[in-house]
Write a protein that holds these residues in place. Structure first.
Motif, short mmCIF file in Angstrom:
data_model
loop_
_atom_site.label_atom_id
_atom_site.label_comp_id
_atom_site.label_asym_id
_atom_site.label_seq_id
_atom_site.Cartn_x
_atom_site.Cartn_y
_atom_site.Cartn_z
N LEU A 134 -4.29 4.02 -0.24
CA LEU A 134 -4.83 4.22 1.11
C LEU A 134 -5.92 3.20 1.42
O LEU A 134 -5.97 2.64 2.51
CB LEU A 134 -5.40 5.63 1.24
CG LEU A 134 -4.40 6.77 1.12
CD1 LEU A 134 -5.11 8.09 1.21
CD2 LEU A 134 -3.38 6.66 2.23
N ILE A 135 -6.82 2.99 0.44
CA ILE A 135 -7.92 2.03 0.67
C ILE A 135 -7.35 0.63 0.84
O ILE A 135 -7.78 -0.14 1.71
CB ILE A 135 -8.92 2.07 -0.51
CG1 ILE A 135 -9.52 3.48 -0.64
CG2 ILE A 135 -10.03 1.06 -0.30
CD1 ILE A 135 -10.34 3.93 0.53
N LEU A 136 -6.30 0.32 0.04
CA LEU A 136 -5.66 -1.00 0.19
C LEU A 136 -5.13 -1.16 1.60
O LEU A 136 -5.29 -2.22 2.23
CB LEU A 136 -4.53 -1.13 -0.84
CG LEU A 136 -3.83 -2.48 -0.89
CD1 LEU A 136 -4.81 -3.56 -1.31
CD2 LEU A 136 -2.65 -2.45 -1.85
N ALA A 137 -4.50 -0.11 2.15
CA ALA A 137 -3.99 -0.18 3.52
C ALA A 137 -5.13 -0.36 4.51
O ALA A 137 -5.06 -1.18 5.42
CB ALA A 137 -3.19 1.08 3.85
N ALA A 138 -6.20 0.43 4.32
CA ALA A 138 -7.29 0.41 5.29
C ALA A 138 -7.98 -0.95 5.34
O ALA A 138 -8.32 -1.44 6.42
CB ALA A 138 -8.31 1.51 4.97
N VAL A 139 -8.18 -1.58 4.17
CA VAL A 139 -8.89 -2.86 4.20
C VAL A 139 -7.99 -3.99 4.70
O VAL A 139 -8.47 -5.01 5.19
CB VAL A 139 -9.49 -3.26 2.83
CG1 VAL A 139 -10.54 -2.26 2.40
CG2 VAL A 139 -8.43 -3.43 1.77
N SER A 140 -6.66 -3.81 4.60
CA SER A 140 -5.77 -4.90 5.00
C SER A 140 -5.56 -4.95 6.50
O SER A 140 -5.12 -5.96 7.03
CB SER A 140 -4.41 -4.74 4.34
OG SER A 140 -4.55 -4.40 3.01
N ALA A 169 0.83 -1.20 0.00
CA ALA A 169 0.00 0.00 0.00
C ALA A 169 0.87 1.25 0.00
O ALA A 169 0.61 2.20 -0.74
CB ALA A 169 -0.92 0.00 1.22
N LEU A 170 1.92 1.25 0.82
CA LEU A 170 2.81 2.41 0.87
C LEU A 170 3.47 2.63 -0.49
O LEU A 170 3.61 3.76 -0.95
CB LEU A 170 3.87 2.23 1.97
CG LEU A 170 4.83 3.39 2.15
CD1 LEU A 170 4.08 4.67 2.45
CD2 LEU A 170 5.83 3.11 3.26
N SER A 171 3.83 1.51 -1.17
CA SER A 171 4.42 1.64 -2.51
C SER A 171 3.43 2.32 -3.46
O SER A 171 3.81 3.22 -4.21
CB SER A 171 4.77 0.27 -3.09
OG SER A 171 5.50 -0.48 -2.19
#
Lengths: 226, 482
Positions: free
Chosen positions: A170-176, A139-141
């Motif tokens: 950001l959404i990828l980070a939040a759902v993970s 996600a950070l990438s």
């Protein structure tokens, strides 16, 4: 959740595949030459992201994430790209895009950013669940690649697309992150921001006022000594 | 949880938001302006009751920090709403704003105010972020309202920079949640400011550090800390002036308040990075960069926007030093700067309307053409340069003292920044207020228009010369709780 997520299991691999897919599409966004192709790539990234969110919903047994997946698919995968295609047609700005850097340097910087985020995230999350820490690195990438795209692509439309791709990270980070509350609410709030960005290009009629969607034209009215 | 919105704390934010919706249906400019003032007055009255309602609930956190800044923000909101009634009327009469634009202006003013108050009073990291985002969008729209090329450019620039800023802040929020997971367990509590603070010792320090970096850069953009301050001068120069008055003080305060809360979490964790050094660094960088950027400016509002960057930097620097003395000085500085800068923008707004331009070229000899306006602006500029007898002298003096006591070698760049900026302000004070007056084609301000500025400067004077005992003990308790 936990039991499903051991290394080498199918649910783990699938989550990784989808997260990795989002990142690969970030690379594709960096080198596309035509605006319509950039929009289509963005739409594809949103579809993969929506699949990743749905997969997390199933793995974490968190039904509200299906809602996030649905919103992502409907708005970012379909509605926003359709709207942007419409703007491209109306403003007639579909021409070949140049990049401030060449393809090779921007790809090289992209690889560097991925390395950087792996080096930043993995050492600081030794006890976190394996899935979470690697998804966070992905996600950070994606976030950093979105920033890179905003810097190297100097037209208003591609900046907006870079910004939207950043938000996908950001959404990828939040759902993970397992069990995070308010994910649905936050994804709606992010969507409002995106809609505003797209709306902004049209609303401010940057083409009307500055002849093109090129940000160098915006700088014409700027300047150091004001 | 929804019931919380009907408590005094909830209503502080809800009243402006409801007023924003109602104002969308009001066609008459005059009635809209009065509703704008009335809603801001109600919000201010409710905020003044908050010190007697301290406490934490799932949605709202009414602690001293939130209360203090809510009172300050709603006060500046009230005086700026009062000021904007005449200001907007003049803009509309001159044809620079269409009737629809005036209606949009009132809606956005209240929305901006309401979302800032919600961000201040929210007890949940997610809600704080959403409110901050909404306030940003309202601010971007209101800056673009004049519809000139420059205004559109300024609001686009603000949107791109602040959009990236708040996106990074969201990433920081997610990482902060992840850092808190082991100590808090998953769920609502791990995103609640009041629940997080006492358990900060159990957070995962490396993740907390990562979250801090993203939150500092993200909310630092909104606090106009260098190097992400670039949106601020454009937004101030091109947007309607009453909004500059609110933007200059309040949005910086809201962002700094969030950073202060994060700083508290970092300080509560023994293994985490010390948050002081990065905050001092960014603060000092903003101060020095703004101090030297003041010199070549030709646009009055742009000039004072850089001055706001400088003052925000000084406050962030003070919060970075840490300890009760520096915190006291930092909070005092933040409060007084907000009041002073709003007064200055009120004067500058009317002066540029009177002179028909906002360049230094257009505005000279203000005391000669309008004595009251010129003297008020001069007093405001003396105050913001940190000269006695105004309160900013005391707060800057306390900050310098705390610096010498705790990080003596940083007193040199701090002093340099303060002197260079005060010098630039004095130089401009002379050209703006003294000398031969330029012609004044526009309408001159009346006593009632200058009333808010006088009220602000009187408060700054009293707080600097003779702070009443209850205010002093309030500030002490506030600084001690940070």
């Amino acid at each position: 959740m936990g039991g499903h997520l051991a290394f080498g299991t199918f649910s783990y691999d699938a989550a990784h595949l989808l997260g990795g897919g989002v990142l690969v599409l970030s690379f594709v966004l960096l080198y596309q030459r035509r605006l319509t192709a950039v929009i289509n790539t963005y739409a594809l990234q949103a579809v993969v992201l929506s699949a990743a969110a749905a997969w997390q919903a199933w793995v974490q047994d968190a039904p509200h994430l299906y809602l996030t997946a649905g919103i992502t698919l409907a708005a970012k995968g379909i509605a926003i790209p359709l709207g942007m295609h419409r703007i491209v047609r109306q403003l007639q700005v579909n021409r070949s895009l140049e990049s401030a850097l060449g393809i090779f340097p921007s790809m090289a910087i992209g690889v560097g950013l991925v390395t950087l985020s792996i080096l930043v995230v993995l050492p600081v999350t030794p006890q976190a669940q394996t899935l979470t820490r690697e998804e966070l690195a992905l996600a950070l990438s994606v976030v950093l690649m979105g920033l890179l795209m905003m810097i190297t692509r100097r037209t208003a439309m591609t900046q907006v697309l870079g910004f939207m791709s950043l938000e996908n990270g950001l959404i990828l980070a939040a759902v993970s992150v397992a069990g995070m509350p308010l994910v649905v609410e936050l994804s709606v709030a992010v969507l409002v921001l995106l809609a505003f960005a797209v709306f902004g290009v049209f609303f401010f009629r940057i083409r009307d006022r500055f002849d093109s969607l090129h940000l160098d034209n915006l700088d014409r009215v700027g300047g150091m000594h004001r | 949880m929804i019931g919380e919105l009907l408590t005094p704390a909830g209503l502080v934010a809800v009243v402006p938001l409801l007023a924003a919706i109602a104002l969308g249906f009001v066609r008459s400019q005059a009635i809209g302006a009065w509703i704008n003032i009335a809603a801001a007055a109600v919000a201010f009255g409710l905020a003044c009751a908050l010190p007697w309602h301290l406490g934490a609930a799932p949605l709202l956190l009414v602690d001293r920090l939130a209360t203090h800044l809510a009172i300050l923000t709603s006060f500046v909101g009230l005086t700026s709403a009062w000021f904007s009634r005449r200001y907007i009327q003049i803009e509309a009469d001159a044809g620079r704003m269409l009737p629809l634009g005036v209606r949009q202006y009132h809606v956005l003013f209240q929305a901006f105010l309401g979302f800032m108050l919600l961000a201040l009073l929210s007890n949940n990291l997610g809600v704080t972020w959403v409110a901050m985002e909404a306030a940003t969008i309202a601010a971007v729209l209101v800056v673009g309202l004049p519809r000139t090329d420059q205004a559109v450019e300024a609001s686009w620039k603000m949107f791109v920079l602040c959009g990236v800023g708040i996106a990074l802040a969201l990433f920081g929020t997610i990482v902060l949640y992840l850092a808190a997971l082991p100590a808090m367990g998953s769920g609502w509590a791990a995103m609640s400011w009041s629940e997080l603070a006492p358990k900060a010792a159990g957070f995962k320090a490396p993740l907390l550090n990562l979250a801090f970096v993203f939150l500092l850069v993200g909310y630092g953009t909104k606090a106009a800390l260098a190097p992400l301050h670039a949106w601020m001068p454009d937004a101030h120069a091109e947007g309607p002036t009453p909004v500059s008055a609110v933007l200059s003080g309040s949005i910086l305060n809201v962002a700094l308040a969030v950073l202060l809360r994060v700083r508290g979490l970092m300080a509560g964790n023994a293994e985490a990075l010390s948050p002081g050094l990065p905050m001092m660094g960014l603060g000092l960088l903003s101060l020095l960069l703004a101090a030297f950027s003041l010199w070549p400016r030709r646009d009055v509002k742009r000039f004072f926007a850089f001055s706001s960057v400088e003052q925000s930097g000084i406050a962030a620097f003070a919060f970075g030093i840490g300890g009760p003395a520096a915190m006291f000085a930092g909070m005092l500085h933040l409060t007084l700067h907000t009041l002073t800068k709003a007064a200055i923008f009120h004067c500058v707004g009317r002066a540029s309307q009177m002179k028909g331009g906002q360049k230094f070229l257009h505005i000279t000899g203000l005391i000669g053409s309008h004595r009251a306006l010129g003297l008020t602006l001069a007093a405001g500029m003396v105050a913001v340069s940190g000269l006695p007898p105004f309160g900013l002298f005391s707060s800057e003096f306390l900050i310098v003292l705390a610096t010498i006591r705790q990080v003596p070698w940083l007193a040199i760049p701090l002093g340099l920044g303060l002197v260079v900026s005060a010098w630039a302000l004095m130089r401009r004070l002379i050209t703006l207020c003294l000398g031969a007056p330029t012609s004044s084609p526009g309408p001159a301000p009346e006593v009632l228009d200058l009333l808010p500025a006088w009220l602000h400067l009187a408060l700054v004077l009293v707080l600097g010369l003779a702070m009443p005992g209850f205010v002093l003990s309030w500030f002490r308790a506030l600084a001690g709780g940070l």
